[in-house]
Design an enzyme around this catalytic site. Sequence first.
Site, PDB file in Angstrom:
ATOM      1  N   ALA A 186       0.922  -1.250   0.057  1.00  0.00           N
ATOM      2  CA  ALA A 186       0.180   0.093   0.052  1.00  0.00           C
ATOM      3  C   ALA A 186       0.819   1.289   0.258  1.00  0.00           C
ATOM      4  CB  ALA A 186      -1.083  -0.118   1.364  1.00  0.00           C
TER       5      ALA A 186
ATOM      6  N   GLN B 102       4.327 -13.460  -1.845  1.00  0.00           N
ATOM      7  CA  GLN B 102       5.196 -12.257  -1.354  1.00  0.00           C
ATOM      8  C   GLN B 102       5.865 -12.490  -0.170  1.00  0.00           C
ATOM      9  OE1 GLN B 102       1.901 -12.067  -2.412  1.00  0.00           O
ATOM     10  NE2 GLN B 102       1.132 -10.188  -2.825  1.00  0.00           N
TER      11      GLN B 102
ATOM     12  N   ASP C 296      -3.894  -2.778   4.001  1.00  0.00           N
ATOM     13  CA  ASP C 296      -4.269  -1.988   2.688  1.00  0.00           C
ATOM     14  C   ASP C 296      -5.254  -0.717   2.944  1.00  0.00           C
ATOM     15  OD1 ASP C 296      -3.168  -4.608   1.729  1.00  0.00           O
ATOM     16  OD2 ASP C 296      -2.870  -3.229   0.145  1.00  0.00           O
TER      17      ASP C 296
END
Length: 350
Positions: A46, A196, A237
């Site tokens: 983000a 990730q 986020d």
Amino acid sequence: MITLEWTNEGVRMVDQRLLPVEELYPVFATYEDVAEAIRVMVVRGAPAIGVAAAMGIALGVRDSRATDLGALEQDFDTICQVIGATRPTAVNLFWAIERMKNRFAELRRAGVSAGEIREALVAEAQAMHTEDIEINRQMGRNGADLIPDGATVLTHCNAGALATAGYGTALGVIRAAVEQGKKIEVFADETRPFLQGARLTAWELMKDNIPVTLITDNMAGHFMKKGRITCAIVGADRIAGNGDTANKIGTYMVASLAARHNLPFYVAAPISTLDLSLASGEQIPIEDRTPDEVTHIGGKRIAPEGVRVANPAFDVTPNELVTAIITERGVARPNYTQSLRALVTKAQTS
Ligand code: MRU
């Protein structure tokens, strides 16, 4: 480790799709290229998306052929619209666009020239980059006390230097605890489907010599039950006004397991990730991504052709599963409707 930086040629970013196998730093020379880089996740996380968006806007305005202010403003609106249509969940993207819009409006009111607007927007994007690192360091200092010496911390996805302008949010708190001299170990969920955790979190923690053990997502419960995990810490986020937290798909599972095993579950995020306009997480838009991310790993098909696939990129953890939310302005505890509002007011007045 450089996540992204402004250069005169464009925005230079490490291509996170290729890590850890290849470490390449292409330059994205137009705002359309920056928008595409956000969409395909060359840059992700983000806060990093927010800074990339601001730099993309600055690049687009700097290179606009508009000669008068009206035409420049029209180009600016188009650029913001293109950048804003890339990823829907991380509110930092829209926060960054809003900040650039406010700066543009301020400069228009001040009656400055098109050239001065171009320069000022580049400076604004660069300032956002610098500020993000400072914010993460402060968040780290605020959260480090929550991590005891000798802790094993579970994290999900990548909320590290690669997800920000530098230092990280969740990994920033871990880094700050390590800097305090604490002995900390990390368990990193691999984070299917985009990996990730396996590709990015493991890579950046190993670079920093922070002990990390990579596990697949379905192993978290096992290690909690075995008493191997002290607490969990993740990024966010978008956080709704009541503390409901959207983060990488699978975060809700981690939070539920942490509650089941009486382990603290922390969220680390900057004030720019708060969306107090939303009363609850129900209203957070969840991005759906391509089925290929689920049916393929590393470009290799692992599922039958034609199978029906669901691929929501984020889930929402209800506030009652969140022990505390660590921000650069302090640590919020339940009741989040009150505590988050108090932090935002503090942010606006100080
Ligand atoms: O799809 P991504 O990789 O952009 O998702 C990233 C996350 O969910 C992170 O945990 C979040 O953005 C916080 S990053 C400091």
